[in-house]
Enzyme design. Sequence first.
Site, PDB file in Angstrom:
ATOM      1  N   ASN A   1      -1.906 -74.029-165.424  1.00 24.80           N
ATOM      2  CA  ASN A   1      -3.322 -74.598-165.585  1.00 24.80           C
ATOM      3  C   ASN A   1      -4.277 -73.365-166.669  1.00 24.80           C
ATOM      4  O   ASN A   1      -4.585 -72.517-165.077  1.00 24.80           O
ATOM      5  CB  ASN A   1      -4.027 -75.082-164.915  1.00 24.80           C
ATOM      6  CG  ASN A   1      -5.636 -75.667-165.225  1.00 24.80           C
ATOM      7  OD1 ASN A   1      -5.988 -75.935-165.801  1.00 24.80           O
ATOM      8  ND2 ASN A   1      -5.670 -76.176-164.077  1.00 24.80           N
TER       9      ASN A   1
ATOM     10  N   ARG B   1      -1.851 -78.469-167.985  1.00 24.66           N
ATOM     11  CA  ARG B   1      -2.842 -79.364-167.772  1.00 24.66           C
ATOM     12  C   ARG B   1      -3.952 -79.327-169.036  1.00 24.66           C
ATOM     13  O   ARG B   1      -4.215 -78.053-169.767  1.00 24.66           O
ATOM     14  CB  ARG B   1      -3.928 -78.779-167.065  1.00 24.66           C
ATOM     15  CG  ARG B   1      -4.401 -79.446-166.365  1.00 24.66           C
ATOM     16  CD  ARG B   1      -5.975 -78.749-166.207  1.00 24.66           C
ATOM     17  NE  ARG B   1      -6.927 -79.485-166.133  1.00 24.66           N
ATOM     18  CZ  ARG B   1      -8.369 -79.436-166.113  1.00 24.66           C
ATOM     19  NH1 ARG B   1      -8.292 -78.420-165.263  1.00 24.66           N
ATOM     20  NH2 ARG B   1      -9.632 -80.120-165.610  1.00 24.66           N
TER      21      ARG B   1
ATOM     22  N   HIS C   1     -11.081 -85.219-165.565  1.00 23.78           N
ATOM     23  CA  HIS C   1     -10.132 -85.474-163.986  1.00 23.78           C
ATOM     24  C   HIS C   1      -9.613 -86.693-163.941  1.00 23.78           C
ATOM     25  O   HIS C   1      -8.991 -86.955-163.056  1.00 23.78           O
ATOM     26  CB  HIS C   1     -11.317 -85.662-162.726  1.00 23.78           C
ATOM     27  CG  HIS C   1     -12.471 -83.884-163.038  1.00 23.78           C
ATOM     28  ND1 HIS C   1     -13.919 -84.272-162.359  1.00 23.78           N
ATOM     29  CD2 HIS C   1     -12.408 -83.841-162.728  1.00 23.78           C
ATOM     30  CE1 HIS C   1     -13.633 -83.371-162.194  1.00 23.78           C
ATOM     31  NE2 HIS C   1     -13.465 -82.427-162.855  1.00 23.78           N
TER      32      HIS C   1
ATOM     33  N   ARG D   1     -23.646 -77.961-162.812  1.00 18.42           N
ATOM     34  CA  ARG D   1     -23.930 -78.778-163.853  1.00 18.42           C
ATOM     35  C   ARG D   1     -25.145 -79.723-163.459  1.00 18.42           C
ATOM     36  O   ARG D   1     -24.523 -80.162-162.287  1.00 18.42           O
ATOM     37  CB  ARG D   1     -22.668 -79.549-164.332  1.00 18.42           C
ATOM     38  CG  ARG D   1     -21.919 -78.664-164.876  1.00 18.42           C
ATOM     39  CD  ARG D   1     -21.037 -79.598-165.655  1.00 18.42           C
ATOM     40  NE  ARG D   1     -19.629 -78.840-165.277  1.00 18.42           N
ATOM     41  CZ  ARG D   1     -18.620 -78.887-165.030  1.00 18.42           C
ATOM     42  NH1 ARG D   1     -17.728 -80.293-165.451  1.00 18.42           N
ATOM     43  NH2 ARG D   1     -17.235 -78.060-164.689  1.00 18.42           N
TER      44      ARG D   1
ATOM     45  N   ARG E   1     -20.684 -75.087-149.265  1.00 21.74           N
ATOM     46  CA  ARG E   1     -20.608 -74.224-147.908  1.00 21.74           C
ATOM     47  C   ARG E   1     -21.726 -73.378-147.847  1.00 21.74           C
ATOM     48  O   ARG E   1     -22.649 -73.463-146.131  1.00 21.74           O
ATOM     49  CB  ARG E   1     -19.364 -73.146-147.796  1.00 21.74           C
ATOM     50  CG  ARG E   1     -18.119 -74.078-147.485  1.00 21.74           C
ATOM     51  CD  ARG E   1     -17.058 -73.538-147.363  1.00 21.74           C
ATOM     52  NE  ARG E   1     -16.567 -72.900-148.803  1.00 21.74           N
ATOM     53  CZ  ARG E   1     -15.341 -72.192-149.892  1.00 21.74           C
ATOM     54  NH1 ARG E   1     -14.048 -71.978-148.408  1.00 21.74           N
ATOM     55  NH2 ARG E   1     -15.886 -72.352-150.545  1.00 21.74           N
TER      56      ARG E   1
ATOM     57  N   GLU F   1      -3.640 -82.536-158.644  1.00 20.01           N
ATOM     58  CA  GLU F   1      -3.195 -82.162-160.162  1.00 20.01           C
ATOM     59  C   GLU F   1      -2.009 -81.993-160.380  1.00 20.01           C
ATOM     60  O   GLU F   1      -1.181 -82.386-161.583  1.00 20.01           O
ATOM     61  CB  GLU F   1      -4.722 -82.082-160.390  1.00 20.01           C
ATOM     62  CG  GLU F   1      -5.898 -82.681-160.701  1.00 20.01           C
ATOM     63  CD  GLU F   1      -7.273 -81.701-160.441  1.00 20.01           C
ATOM     64  OE1 GLU F   1      -7.535 -81.214-160.083  1.00 20.01           O
ATOM     65  OE2 GLU F   1      -7.562 -82.097-162.005  1.00 20.01           O
TER      66      GLU F   1
END
Length: 402
Positions: free
Chosen positions: A7, A90, A179, A240, A283, A384
């Site tokens: 990736n 990917r 995704h 975003r 978190r 993934e």
Amino acid sequence: MKILVINSGSSSIKYQLFEMPQEEVIAKGLLEKIGEEKSFFIQKSKKGNLELEGATPTHEEGINFIINILTDKEKGVIDSIDEIKGVGHRVVHGEEEFVESVLITDKVVRRIEEYAELAPLHNPPNLMGIRAAKKFLFATAQVACFDTAFHHSLPNKAFLYAIPYELYEKYKIRRYGFHGTSHLYVYRRLSSILNKQQNSLNAITCHLGNGCSIAAINQGKSVDTSMGFTPLEGLVMGTRCGDIDPAIIFYLLEKGNAPQDLIKTLNKKSGLLGISGISNDVRNLSWAREKGNERARIALEVFSYRLKKYIGAYLAVLGKTDAIVFTGGIGENNPWLRKDTLVGLESLGIEIDEEKNSKATKGVESEVSKEGSQIKVYVIPTNEELYIAQDTYQIVQAQNKV
Ligand code: ADP
């Protein structure tokens, strides 16, 4: 058969070496800060953890470095690169052309390059990884797995924007969705957990990581998803904005903001970070909320409210829904988020079990709905890389049979 999954991002390369079909991870690692003064490398394998620092100016050097580590006499996990029988990459954008994973030919490389126009932040670094892997593993089959592929089944009522049709024809402006590997991976796992064939299983899958998207899956096919022409649309994300009124952009342009600054504002300075002014990390925001920080509280509330609205919309899209799945760093690790999102939906057949939800263990597939809940709720860790390894293995197997 050993399959290497790569990736390749703008300044990092993540990789995993699998033994297939056993799905055993032989080694996994990350090379970060490529192109900067100092790059950081970490690898985990049976030989222990390896952490190194040093300059890696390009992706090509990065891939070369990773291959050298994998085959190193002392620290390595394989004797020779010939043991790697397939490399799965990917690739973020496959336009309308790539509806499944494919063997990478020169034509495929040219297409990924062409589609970089649609994913300027992602396809170019993905390609750098492909080119480097082809250079050093030139005899090995290379496979591209596209984030967009799973959503190719969206009907046109879901993928068309209500703008002049010519803009779709001329510029291919439409909803693509992203995704896809994660949504399909958790959906397949759900099918296996429930022991239900895909042709009788409808689910809503929520991928909540740094990027967030949700998909409505009808009998194994993605029929709607929240990310659109780019990964900026839809849910609130770490940095975003997700859905906004497009007129805001023109208004800000008129107020003197430069287009490049606006792109940065909406991609890097919005979402949870933008509202809270503190952090994009859930978190940190949970801690801040506990200490009474009002903007952290409202940021998290906007996040789960937007998610709730999409779940409601996709329940309507699917008609009959068997399950809702939470995945990704946020979806897997935050019981309060799952509860805040689903509370109040009991009349729609969704009953979350507080105890099961709070006890769901990190990294473990868990049901978090009540025994009698009409719609089941699951936490399923995404993987993934494993999905890419599975597809690559199948393609390499099929090729070997020819
Ligand atoms: P990416 O999309 O980059 O793969 P992840 O899926 O790792 O990102 O998700 C990152 C998000 O997950 C961050 O907002 C982080 O707050 C959240 N997250 C990760 N681990 C935990 C955890 N143990 N507890 C709560 N939130 C977590």
